[in-house]
Design a protein around this motif. Structure first.
Motif, PDB file in Angstrom:
ATOM      1  N   GLY A   1       0.819  -1.206   0.000  1.00 25.90           N
ATOM      2  CA  GLY A   1       0.000   0.000   0.000  1.00 25.90           C
ATOM      3  C   GLY A   1       0.854   1.257   0.000  1.00 25.90           C
ATOM      4  O   GLY A   1       0.574   2.228  -0.717  1.00 25.90           O
ATOM      5  N   TRP A   2       1.912   1.253   0.817  1.00 23.23           N
ATOM      6  CA  TRP A   2       2.856   2.374   0.845  1.00 23.23           C
ATOM      7  C   TRP A   2       3.502   2.551  -0.526  1.00 23.23           C
ATOM      8  O   TRP A   2       3.625   3.674  -1.032  1.00 23.23           O
ATOM      9  CB  TRP A   2       3.906   2.113   1.917  1.00 23.23           C
ATOM     10  CG  TRP A   2       4.973   3.163   2.019  1.00 23.23           C
ATOM     11  CD1 TRP A   2       6.060   3.324   1.206  1.00 23.23           C
ATOM     12  CD2 TRP A   2       5.050   4.222   2.984  1.00 23.23           C
ATOM     13  NE1 TRP A   2       6.807   4.403   1.598  1.00 23.23           N
ATOM     14  CE2 TRP A   2       6.211   4.984   2.688  1.00 23.23           C
ATOM     15  CE3 TRP A   2       4.264   4.591   4.065  1.00 23.23           C
ATOM     16  CZ2 TRP A   2       6.588   6.076   3.444  1.00 23.23           C
ATOM     17  CZ3 TRP A   2       4.652   5.691   4.821  1.00 23.23           C
ATOM     18  CH2 TRP A   2       5.792   6.423   4.508  1.00 23.23           C
ATOM     19  N   ASP A   3       3.919   1.446  -1.122  1.00 24.68           N
ATOM     20  CA  ASP A   3       4.551   1.504  -2.442  1.00 24.68           C
ATOM     21  C   ASP A   3       3.588   2.055  -3.490  1.00 24.68           C
ATOM     22  O   ASP A   3       3.968   2.896  -4.319  1.00 24.68           O
ATOM     23  CB  ASP A   3       5.015   0.106  -2.840  1.00 24.68           C
ATOM     24  CG  ASP A   3       5.724   0.092  -4.189  1.00 24.68           C
ATOM     25  OD1 ASP A   3       6.764   0.763  -4.324  1.00 24.68           O
ATOM     26  OD2 ASP A   3       5.228  -0.592  -5.106  1.00 24.68           O
ATOM     27  N   LEU A   4       2.325   1.615  -3.445  1.00 23.78           N
ATOM     28  CA  LEU A   4       1.332   2.108  -4.408  1.00 23.78           C
ATOM     29  C   LEU A   4       1.072   3.597  -4.221  1.00 23.78           C
ATOM     30  O   LEU A   4       0.885   4.329  -5.201  1.00 23.78           O
ATOM     31  CB  LEU A   4       0.027   1.322  -4.241  1.00 23.78           C
ATOM     32  CG  LEU A   4      -1.131   1.704  -5.176  1.00 23.78           C
ATOM     33  CD1 LEU A   4      -0.744   1.485  -6.637  1.00 23.78           C
ATOM     34  CD2 LEU A   4      -2.384   0.912  -4.828  1.00 23.78           C
ATOM     35  N   SER A   5       1.088   4.065  -2.979  1.00 30.62           N
ATOM     36  CA  SER A   5       0.837   5.486  -2.724  1.00 30.62           C
ATOM     37  C   SER A   5       1.972   6.365  -3.254  1.00 30.62           C
ATOM     38  O   SER A   5       1.791   7.580  -3.402  1.00 30.62           O
ATOM     39  CB  SER A   5       0.654   5.726  -1.224  1.00 30.62           C
ATOM     40  OG  SER A   5       1.882   5.550  -0.528  1.00 30.62           O
ATOM     41  N   HIS A   6       3.138   5.774  -3.524  1.00 28.64           N
ATOM     42  CA  HIS A   6       4.271   6.537  -4.040  1.00 28.64           C
ATOM     43  C   HIS A   6       4.441   6.405  -5.554  1.00 28.64           C
ATOM     44  O   HIS A   6       4.786   7.379  -6.239  1.00 28.64           O
ATOM     45  CB  HIS A   6       5.568   6.091  -3.351  1.00 28.64           C
ATOM     46  CG  HIS A   6       5.703   6.614  -1.953  1.00 28.64           C
ATOM     47  ND1 HIS A   6       4.970   6.108  -0.899  1.00 28.64           N
ATOM     48  CD2 HIS A   6       6.479   7.604  -1.431  1.00 28.64           C
ATOM     49  CE1 HIS A   6       5.293   6.762   0.207  1.00 28.64           C
ATOM     50  NE2 HIS A   6       6.203   7.667  -0.080  1.00 28.64           N
ATOM     51  N   ARG A   7       4.196   5.198  -6.093  1.00 26.60           N
ATOM     52  CA  ARG A   7       4.474   4.976  -7.516  1.00 26.60           C
ATOM     53  C   ARG A   7       3.259   5.123  -8.412  1.00 26.60           C
ATOM     54  O   ARG A   7       3.390   5.130  -9.641  1.00 26.60           O
ATOM     55  CB  ARG A   7       5.055   3.582  -7.708  1.00 26.60           C
ATOM     56  CG  ARG A   7       4.100   2.455  -7.381  1.00 26.60           C
ATOM     57  CD  ARG A   7       4.609   1.097  -7.788  1.00 26.60           C
ATOM     58  NE  ARG A   7       3.776   0.004  -7.301  1.00 26.60           N
ATOM     59  CZ  ARG A   7       2.624  -0.341  -7.851  1.00 26.60           C
ATOM     60  NH1 ARG A   7       2.175   0.313  -8.920  1.00 26.60           N
ATOM     61  NH2 ARG A   7       1.912  -1.339  -7.351  1.00 26.60           N
ATOM     62  N   ALA A   8       2.056   5.248  -7.835  1.00 28.67           N
ATOM     63  CA  ALA A   8       0.838   5.301  -8.641  1.00 28.67           C
ATOM     64  C   ALA A   8       0.862   6.484  -9.598  1.00 28.67           C
ATOM     65  O   ALA A   8       1.307   7.584  -9.245  1.00 28.67           O
ATOM     66  CB  ALA A   8      -0.392   5.368  -7.746  1.00 28.67           C
ATOM     67  N   VAL A   9       0.396   6.248 -10.807  1.00 22.78           N
ATOM     68  CA  VAL A   9       0.314   7.308 -11.815  1.00 22.78           C
ATOM     69  C   VAL A   9      -0.939   8.150 -11.617  1.00 22.78           C
ATOM     70  O   VAL A   9      -0.899   9.372 -11.690  1.00 22.78           O
ATOM     71  CB  VAL A   9       0.312   6.684 -13.236  1.00 22.78           C
ATOM     72  CG1 VAL A   9       0.069   7.750 -14.295  1.00 22.78           C
ATOM     73  CG2 VAL A   9       1.614   5.949 -13.488  1.00 22.78           C
ATOM     74  N   HIS A  10      -2.050   7.478 -11.342  1.00 22.78           N
ATOM     75  CA  HIS A  10      -3.318   8.188 -11.158  1.00 22.78           C
ATOM     76  C   HIS A  10      -3.352   8.805  -9.757  1.00 22.78           C
ATOM     77  O   HIS A  10      -3.175   8.109  -8.758  1.00 22.78           O
ATOM     78  CB  HIS A  10      -4.487   7.221 -11.331  1.00 22.78           C
ATOM     79  CG  HIS A  10      -5.813   7.896 -11.463  1.00 22.78           C
ATOM     80  ND1 HIS A  10      -6.486   8.436 -10.389  1.00 22.78           N
ATOM     81  CD2 HIS A  10      -6.594   8.142 -12.564  1.00 22.78           C
ATOM     82  CE1 HIS A  10      -7.616   8.970 -10.804  1.00 22.78           C
ATOM     83  NE2 HIS A  10      -7.705   8.800 -12.124  1.00 22.78           N
ATOM     84  N   PRO A  11      -3.586  10.123  -9.637  1.00 23.20           N
ATOM     85  CA  PRO A  11      -3.573  10.766  -8.310  1.00 23.20           C
ATOM     86  C   PRO A  11      -4.648  10.232  -7.375  1.00 23.20           C
ATOM     87  O   PRO A  11      -4.440  10.159  -6.163  1.00 23.20           O
ATOM     88  CB  PRO A  11      -3.788  12.251  -8.627  1.00 23.20           C
ATOM     89  CG  PRO A  11      -4.375  12.279 -10.010  1.00 23.20           C
ATOM     90  CD  PRO A  11      -3.814  11.098 -10.719  1.00 23.20           C
ATOM     91  N   GLY A  12      -5.811   9.851  -7.936  1.00 21.91           N
ATOM     92  CA  GLY A  12      -6.863   9.300  -7.088  1.00 21.91           C
ATOM     93  C   GLY A  12      -6.453   7.982  -6.466  1.00 21.91           C
ATOM     94  O   GLY A  12      -6.699   7.735  -5.272  1.00 21.91           O
TER      95      GLY A  12
END
Length: 496
Positions: free
Chosen positions: A410-421
């Motif tokens: 979850g932490w990784d997704l919150s940093h690498r995600a392209v979509h801001p939402g």
């Protein structure tokens, strides 16, 4: 001149059905109890909505598990030595719907779900150990192990929430349900009545004093959905994706519900989750902002409640101060330490496989002079010790795997995600997931219906957000490729 259109066959059929249903319910209202008639009306509508919008079926599961509907209004089906409760019936329906919606190959084998499958396997092993090795009664065993089946909500949500619109409908549904639960908690507090079937409504007692004029009103495990909604509404307001005119009253009501629960562990763990959310969202500036907002929100909420019950300020302070005296034999921590001592004795005899589901780990005893409760012989507040007892060492490792992987990914997704939402949603889920992880030291969240439901759906939300972000990233890459091609002057067809 008014022109009348001749009704077609479909309109006549619908009108006829409406008349028949109205007459039928009118006659039933004369003979049957009102709650039974309401249940017959509401539940079919809920099931129909679940069939058309499966993600709302997941919301319906949350409603039923949280006790928002009275037990008398919810049906159950006899199944062997036990009964299928209303939320379990809905889960069976959603499983059938999901079986017809699995189109994408590898959808259920994503990394997010691997520890979920591990704990389901450990639950099966714990059932065998309890039945064969420890001689558990089938009724007691099924009463405990069935809760682990709620982990299936994680793969269900991955299958049923298939696009961004469905995810948005699910989150909006959770916000509405959390608001209604909060209103119910506040009504319980003000009028000393029980609305939520899973709630505790009682006079507030601390180690130093008993307050007969102040009611402690809880929401059970549904409190975590309230916290999740506070976090997601606050982040939405900060990024202007939700109107602040909606967020302010929404958050104040939900914060009031959290305050009147008088759960010190909830207060502390929520503060830690809020600080983590501020750091993940705004870094150092966010921690300062969250700290200020927490003080302002706490003062505003307690001040608003004090206009109706002035002693709440004194009680809240006493509730916090009494933490320093925890550990005495008659304190809540003292009871938990007593449970832990019995648990360690049982684990010392069987540290690897545990004792299994449906098995008592401590002798029958009375709690504060009340009648002896046989269920307390199997009940334990510390979730981690409880999982170790009932599912063995492998079960404990599976739980730790779920917690560590969810937080890390979850932490990784919150940093690498392209979509801001997706980025903000991942940060919110991680912060919200942290709260019951902390309280699991003193609450049986990994062994309770509401707790397992919450954990499973949080994992499902993260898995869905990760999938949607990959789709968004592939769309961005396609747009970039198209722009590069157009800038080079090469037509896509001629490039072949």
């Amino acid at each position: 001149m008014i022109a009348f259109r001749r009704p077609d066959g479909r309109s006549l059929l619908l009108n006829s059905v409406a008349v028949v249903v109205s007459v039928l319910f009118g006659l039933m209202a004369v003979v049957l109890p009102w709650w039974f008639v309401v249940a017959l009306l509401i539940l079919p509508i809920g099931l129909l909505v679940s069939a058309l919008f499966p993600e709302m079926g997941l919301v319906l599961v949350v409603v039923l598990v949280s006790g928002l509907l009275p037990e008398a209004m919810t049906p159950s089906i006899s199944a062997g030595p036990g009964k299928l409760q209303a939320h379990e019936i809905v889960m069976v329906l959603l499983t059938v719907i999901g079986a017809f919606r699995v189109r994408e190959r590898g959808l259920l084998s994503v990394r997010w779900l691997q520890p979920v499958y591990a704990i389901l396997l450990c639950a099966f092993i714990g059932s065998v150990v309890g039945l064969v090795y420890s001689g558990a009664q089938m009724r007691d065993l099924l009463q405990e192990v069935r809760i682990q089946g709620y982990w299936l909500l994680a793969p269900m949500s991955v299958v049923l929430i298939q696009d961004a619109k469905a995810l948005k409908r699910f989150i909006v549904g959770i916000l509405i349900v959390s608001f209604l639960i909060s209103v119910a908690v506040l009504l319980q507090f003000f009028f000393n009545i029980k609305i939520l079937s899973t709630a505790r409504v009682e006079n507030l007692n601390t180690l130093t004093e008993s307050y007969s004029d102040v009611t402690r009103s809880t929401a059970g495990g549904a409190i975590y959905w309230i916290i999740f909604s506070v976090f997601i509404a606050t982040v939405g307001a900060a990024f202007r994706s939700i109107s602040r005119w909606i967020v302010v009253p929404l958050v104040l009501v939900m914060a009031g519900a959290i305050v009147v629960s008088f759960g010190r562990g909830i207060w502390i763990s929520m503060l830690m989750g809020a600080i983590l959310l501020g750091w993940m969202t705004f870094r150092g500036k966010g921690v300062f902002t969250v700290s200020v907002l927490t003080v302002v929100l706490s003062v505003s909420t307690v001040g608003a409640l004090a206009t109706v019950k002035p002693r709440i300020i004194e009680v809240a302070i006493d509730r916090v101060i009494s933490t320093t005296k925890e550990g005495d034999p008659n304190s809540s921590l003292g009871w938990r330490l007593n449970e832990a001592n019995y648990a360690w004795v049982s684990l010392s005899r069987s540290p690897v496989i545990g004792i299994g589901f449906g098995v008592a780990y401590k002798p029958l005893e009375r709690l504060n002079g009340t009648d002896a409760d046989f269920g307390l012989m199997r009940y334990i507040h510390n979730s981690f010790l409880g999982v170790w007892l009932k599912m063995g060492l492998l079960g404990l490792l599976a739980v730790l795997w779920i917690g560590a992987q969810t937080l890390y990914m979850g932490w990784d997704l919150s940093h690498r995600a392209v979509h801001p939402g997706c980025k903000r949603l991942a940060a919110t889920v991680v912060a919200s997931f942290t709260v019951p992880l902390i309280t699991s030291m003193t609450q049986p969240e990994w062994l309770a219906p509401a707790g397992v439901t919450y954990f499973a759906l949080m994992i499902g939300i993260l898995a869905v957000a990760s999938r949607l972000d990959k789709l968004a990233a592939s769309g961005v890459m396609s747009d970039l490729r198209a722009k590069n091609v157009s800038r080079s002057g090469i037509h896509p067809v001629s490039a072949r």
